[in-house]
Design a protein around this motif. Sequence first.
Motif, PDB file in Angstrom:
ATOM      1  N   PHE A  32      36.973  54.513  20.625  1.00 12.05           N
ATOM      2  CA  PHE A  32      37.827  55.076  21.663  1.00 12.05           C
ATOM      3  C   PHE A  32      38.966  54.114  22.048  1.00 12.05           C
ATOM      4  CE2 PHE A  32      33.514  56.857  22.418  1.00 12.05           C
ATOM      5  CZ  PHE A  32      33.801  58.169  22.076  1.00 12.05           C
ATOM      6  N   ARG A  33      39.295  53.207  21.169  1.00  3.82           N
ATOM      7  CA  ARG A  33      40.385  52.271  21.449  1.00  3.82           C
ATOM      8  C   ARG A  33      41.721  52.992  21.408  1.00  3.82           C
ATOM      9  NH1 ARG A  33      41.212  46.705  21.118  1.00  3.82           N
ATOM     10  NH2 ARG A  33      43.351  46.104  20.711  1.00  3.82           N
ATOM     11  N   ASP A  34      42.543  52.770  22.432  1.00  2.00           N
ATOM     12  CA  ASP A  34      43.873  53.369  22.510  1.00  2.00           C
ATOM     13  C   ASP A  34      44.745  52.425  23.337  1.00  2.00           C
ATOM     14  OD1 ASP A  34      46.185  54.784  23.030  1.00  2.00           O
ATOM     15  OD2 ASP A  34      45.185  56.659  23.503  1.00  2.00           O
ATOM     16  N   PRO A  35      45.789  51.838  22.755  1.00  2.00           N
ATOM     17  CA  PRO A  35      46.616  50.867  23.470  1.00  2.00           C
ATOM     18  C   PRO A  35      47.420  51.466  24.614  1.00  2.00           C
ATOM     19  CG  PRO A  35      47.611  51.418  21.373  1.00  2.00           C
ATOM     20  CD  PRO A  35      46.255  52.046  21.366  1.00  2.00           C
ATOM     21  N   GLN A  91      50.380  50.611  27.738  1.00  2.00           N
ATOM     22  CA  GLN A  91      49.613  49.891  28.742  1.00  2.00           C
ATOM     23  C   GLN A  91      48.294  50.615  28.947  1.00  2.00           C
ATOM     24  OE1 GLN A  91      50.401  49.590  33.309  1.00  2.00           O
ATOM     25  NE2 GLN A  91      51.603  47.946  32.370  1.00  2.00           N
ATOM     26  N   ARG A  92      47.201  49.879  28.955  1.00  4.08           N
ATOM     27  CA  ARG A  92      45.889  50.482  29.173  1.00  4.08           C
ATOM     28  C   ARG A  92      45.633  50.572  30.673  1.00  4.08           C
ATOM     29  NH1 ARG A  92      41.384  49.150  24.785  1.00  4.08           N
ATOM     30  NH2 ARG A  92      40.964  51.321  25.368  1.00  4.08           N
ATOM     31  N   GLN A  93      45.387  51.788  31.140  1.00  5.95           N
ATOM     32  CA  GLN A  93      45.238  52.028  32.567  1.00  5.95           C
ATOM     33  C   GLN A  93      43.921  52.734  32.873  1.00  5.95           C
ATOM     34  OE1 GLN A  93      49.156  53.382  34.465  1.00  5.95           O
ATOM     35  NE2 GLN A  93      49.491  53.953  32.340  1.00  5.95           N
ATOM     36  N   VAL A  94      43.398  52.481  34.067  1.00 10.91           N
ATOM     37  CA  VAL A  94      42.208  53.173  34.536  1.00 10.91           C
ATOM     38  C   VAL A  94      42.447  53.625  35.972  1.00 10.91           C
ATOM     39  CG1 VAL A  94      41.080  51.029  35.293  1.00 10.91           C
ATOM     40  CG2 VAL A  94      39.699  53.067  34.854  1.00 10.91           C
TER      41      VAL A  94
END
Length: 256
Positions: A32-35, A91-94
């Motif tokens: 599930f890696r996604d930059p 950008q990886r965001q949560v």
Amino acid sequence: MTETPLQFPDRMDAERNFRARFHPKMVAPDTFRDPNDILLFVHIPKTAGMSFGKSLRKAFDQFRGVHWENPRGSLGQETRQALYQRTLSPQRQVIAGHFNWGDMLVWRNNALPIRAISVLRDPLERFVSNYNYNCSEKHPRNAEFKERYPTLQEYAEVLPLDVQLTQLVGPVPSFEDALEKLTAHYSFLGVTENMPASLAHLSRSHGLRKMTEHSQNVGVKTSAEVPSHIRELVLNRSANDARLHQLLLSYYQDVE
């Protein structure tokens, strides 16, 4: 006009697909890696979510908190900001908060791909922890709460059905249907009782930097001394929560 009968997912297929999606041994590294992803952390109260959230802050480029007093409006605002940021640069965001399936309307109505994560806890332990927290000075409305629910029995009598599962996917016609919805919209489910293994799996499956466990707002009381009649009442109103939690717990015990 002949009505079409309801179609329920085959139980074996639903559980098989769920296992393939969430069992640490079944998920390859970086699946599930996604930059440039945006993950929704559905924080179920009293599941060590604050500690989990602290770990997320260190692992993602941007952590966006949803305000607990207005989860739907705040989630919509944070979603728009996160999507705008996504158009500017990777950008990886949560986005984290106590929002629920109904609050995710902004994602569903705009056909945005939902990829959510969450952590579950033993229903009885979560119930007792939640009651103790609401009665404590840490909760801003503890006096009002204690006046309304002076005993654990009275709080148990109004406990909503399957608190955790309902927050994650809303009402469902069957347990298998719940598994299908979780498989379709979630990429990670952890358990409070094995947080180190849960964090390790999230880091590995989503290609995140190494995540470490943090202790925050950890309660000291457990359900060990809860009277049997209250225990039975809580579990009778949390049957599917208990079933889901046990299923996930078995996955993490399998990798120890």
